[in-house]
Design an enzyme around this catalytic site. Sequence first.
Site, PDB file in Angstrom:
ATOM      1  CG  ASN A 103      -1.425   1.525   1.520  1.00 29.15           C
ATOM      2  OD1 ASN A 103      -2.066   1.818   0.433  1.00 29.15           O
ATOM      3  ND2 ASN A 103      -1.763   1.771   2.589  1.00 29.15           N
ATOM      4  N   GLY A 104       0.658   1.967  -0.816  1.00 28.88           N
ATOM      5  CA  GLY A 104       1.532   3.192  -0.830  1.00 28.88           C
ATOM      6  C   GLY A 104       1.952   3.398  -2.242  1.00 28.88           C
ATOM      7  CD  GLU A 494     -18.035  11.917  -2.462  1.00 28.56           C
ATOM      8  OE1 GLU A 494     -16.707  11.809  -2.043  1.00 28.56           O
ATOM      9  OE2 GLU A 494     -19.201  12.010  -1.666  1.00 28.56           O
ATOM     10  CG  HIS A 510     -19.958  37.564 -11.496  1.00 31.31           C
ATOM     11  ND1 HIS A 510     -19.870  38.805 -12.283  1.00 31.31           N
ATOM     12  CD2 HIS A 510     -20.238  37.756 -10.133  1.00 31.31           C
ATOM     13  CE1 HIS A 510     -20.284  39.582 -11.123  1.00 31.31           C
ATOM     14  NE2 HIS A 510     -20.598  38.970  -9.828  1.00 31.31           N
TER      15      HIS A 510
HETATM   16  C1  G6P Z   1     -11.663  10.718  -0.068  1.00 30.40           C
HETATM   17  C2  G6P Z   1     -12.963  10.030   0.549  1.00 30.40           C
HETATM   18  C3  G6P Z   1     -13.919  11.218   1.058  1.00 30.40           C
HETATM   19  C4  G6P Z   1     -13.076  12.042   2.075  1.00 30.40           C
HETATM   20  C5  G6P Z   1     -11.634  12.626   1.570  1.00 30.40           C
HETATM   21  C6  G6P Z   1     -10.834  12.939   2.715  1.00 30.40           C
HETATM   22  O1  G6P Z   1     -11.686  10.922  -1.096  1.00 30.40           O
HETATM   23  O2  G6P Z   1     -13.439   9.517  -0.581  1.00 30.40           O
HETATM   24  O3  G6P Z   1     -15.037  10.970   1.341  1.00 30.40           O
HETATM   25  O4  G6P Z   1     -13.863  13.179   2.329  1.00 30.40           O
HETATM   26  O5  G6P Z   1     -10.920  11.181   1.147  1.00 30.40           O
HETATM   27  O6  G6P Z   1     -10.828  11.970   3.803  1.00 30.40           O
HETATM   28  P1  G6P Z   1     -10.443  12.190   5.165  1.00 30.40           P
HETATM   29  O7  G6P Z   1     -10.361  10.870   5.765  1.00 30.40           O
HETATM   30  O8  G6P Z   1      -9.337  13.020   5.338  1.00 30.40           O
HETATM   31  O9  G6P Z   1     -11.707  12.824   5.836  1.00 30.40           O
END
Ligand code: G6P
Length: 614
Positions: A103-104, A494, A510
């Site tokens: 992962n990464g 989404e 605008h």
């Molecule tokens: C992803 C998720 C979003 C979320 C964003 C930030 O894109 O699909 O739903 O708002 O990450 O995630 P966090 O865990 O930092 O709120």
Amino acid sequence: MCGIVGYVGYKPVLDILLDGLEQLEYRGYDSSGIAVQCQDKVKVYKAVGKLKNLREELSPHAYEISKSTTGIGHIRWATHGAPTVVNAHPHTCNCGKLVVVHNGIIENYKELKLNLETKGCKFVSQTDTETVAHLVAQKYEITKNLTEAVKLATKEIEGAYALAIMHSDEPNKLVVTKRNAPLVIGVANNEFYAASDIPAFIKHTNRAIYLSDNQVATMTANTLKIEDIDGNIIEPKIEILPWEPVALSKMGYKHFMLKEIHEQPDVIRNILVDKLHSSELPIILDEVKLTKETLKDLNRIQIIACGTSLHAAFIGKYIIESFCAIPVDVEASSEYIYRKTVTDSHTLVIGVSQSGETADTLTAVKQSKERGSHILIITNRPDSAMAREADSLLSVNAGIEVSVAATKSYIAQLTSFYLLALYMAEIKGTMKPDILENLKHEMLVLPQKIEQILANKDNIRDCARKYSGTRDFIYIARGINYPTALEGALKLKEISYINATGYPAGELKHGPIAMLDETMPVLSILMKGCVYDKILSNSEEAKARNARMIALTNSSDKKLDDLFDFIIRVPEVDELLSPIIAIVPLQLIAYYIAEFLGKDVDQPRNLAKSVTVE
Ligand code: G6P
């Protein structure tokens, strides 16, 4: 953003890996795969798409791997290379003896790949991860020891990784390591688990070790050795997790998202229960570790966040500035980290993240911490990497959110921001006592008001049905609800893939007004308060261009009946608290439109709930 699991012990590994991956599906679902030790061989199975495809792929092989007690697994959110079987993890070296899940992102994978190719390695995938398989295998040729090979290889790797690696010449052994990506080891009797996140193993054990960056753990069924990449032994620190194994059930709802929307009244109650007892009593926020003197002297706040959390942050700015008269800047973490910023020890930095893992926000928080700022983290995961950076930790306690589209975690972040802003206002004495008292009273009755909205959701469903055929959608609002328009539009994008955009209503003329005609729905968020009349005028302007007008309002004004084709009415609420009320119908509109369109509501395409790459 990809999830990894590993197990070494005495139980059949197959179900442990598949169940673990199922709990990590929120991290991605482009493909999945496992590698298991079968006598002196490591066998690899992969499938494209959701985990159920891997289960089907595995069913003819279930008997031959039923005795295996060691293995690794992966669920992918594609970064390098399309979601194909070849690009699915685990990846192997050319002899097939070494397998790795990752992962990464390996940032220097191109240089590593060129170098490895000159040494005869043949690459089959487009992934960055495959370089790790070949690189560790090369080092293994020299060391003949998997742990040593991993230590040498990671010295050459740049980027972020959590890795789990096996080699068939060292059967029933697992080596894991990490840098800037989450990895936690579960400890049980004569068995060890490794995973990107706790849900992958919590039903087996609540004893865990959080690996730090650049540490390497070598596990067999009954031994665990942790060292840093220079070979210094690290004493393992076992923590008891406060988690209960939760049966993740939809409780009769068709989707997790709908269930989570319905949980919102209780989420607010849970947050308020020991912090806001009555409108006359002061807010208790022991989590804020700034002294009263520092709070009074604070002259600037910087909030950093991504996605839905960023929208919560915009509302946080609005209320902190209104209640506490402290200037607040909000910035997307991904923008914040690559420019010269001026946060210092006099700035309070607030990181907002439901997962507590988002790579951009984590990096931004670390940067600010290095510059001496006090770090306050608002998160749904008190056990996360971001929480570990916090000087003050506001845990929002929304419970596990399964649906990728954030709903209850957003309401929880908003509620926490209100508590924080009111708490600071009380200390600084920046609000009139009667206004403060009224807001506290209104906060306590918010859950009932959301329950009223949920009880009338059929009207919202009718609205969704009416507009579900549209290709575009515009949300307009002003002031404190401009971020609500952004969040409502984001929810729709989404999960329904409709091109939805939120605009400040005053900006419509605008530019965006050019897009309006009889096909375009415009949803006006019309909450009673200082900008109500202005949004009404902006809505008139849209109506004059024949747009299909929808109102989301808490006004009973009869004028609206002529102006709007569809009206969604919500309970009256103080304008300053209205974002908590206004977002609920917008979540439901997005949900029902996606459902009418037959979309995969809980796991929308291309998204992941936790984004651990920059
Ligand atoms: C992803 C998720 C979003 C979320 C964003 C930030 O894109 O699909 O739903 O708002 O990450 O995630 P966090 O865990 O930092 O709120």
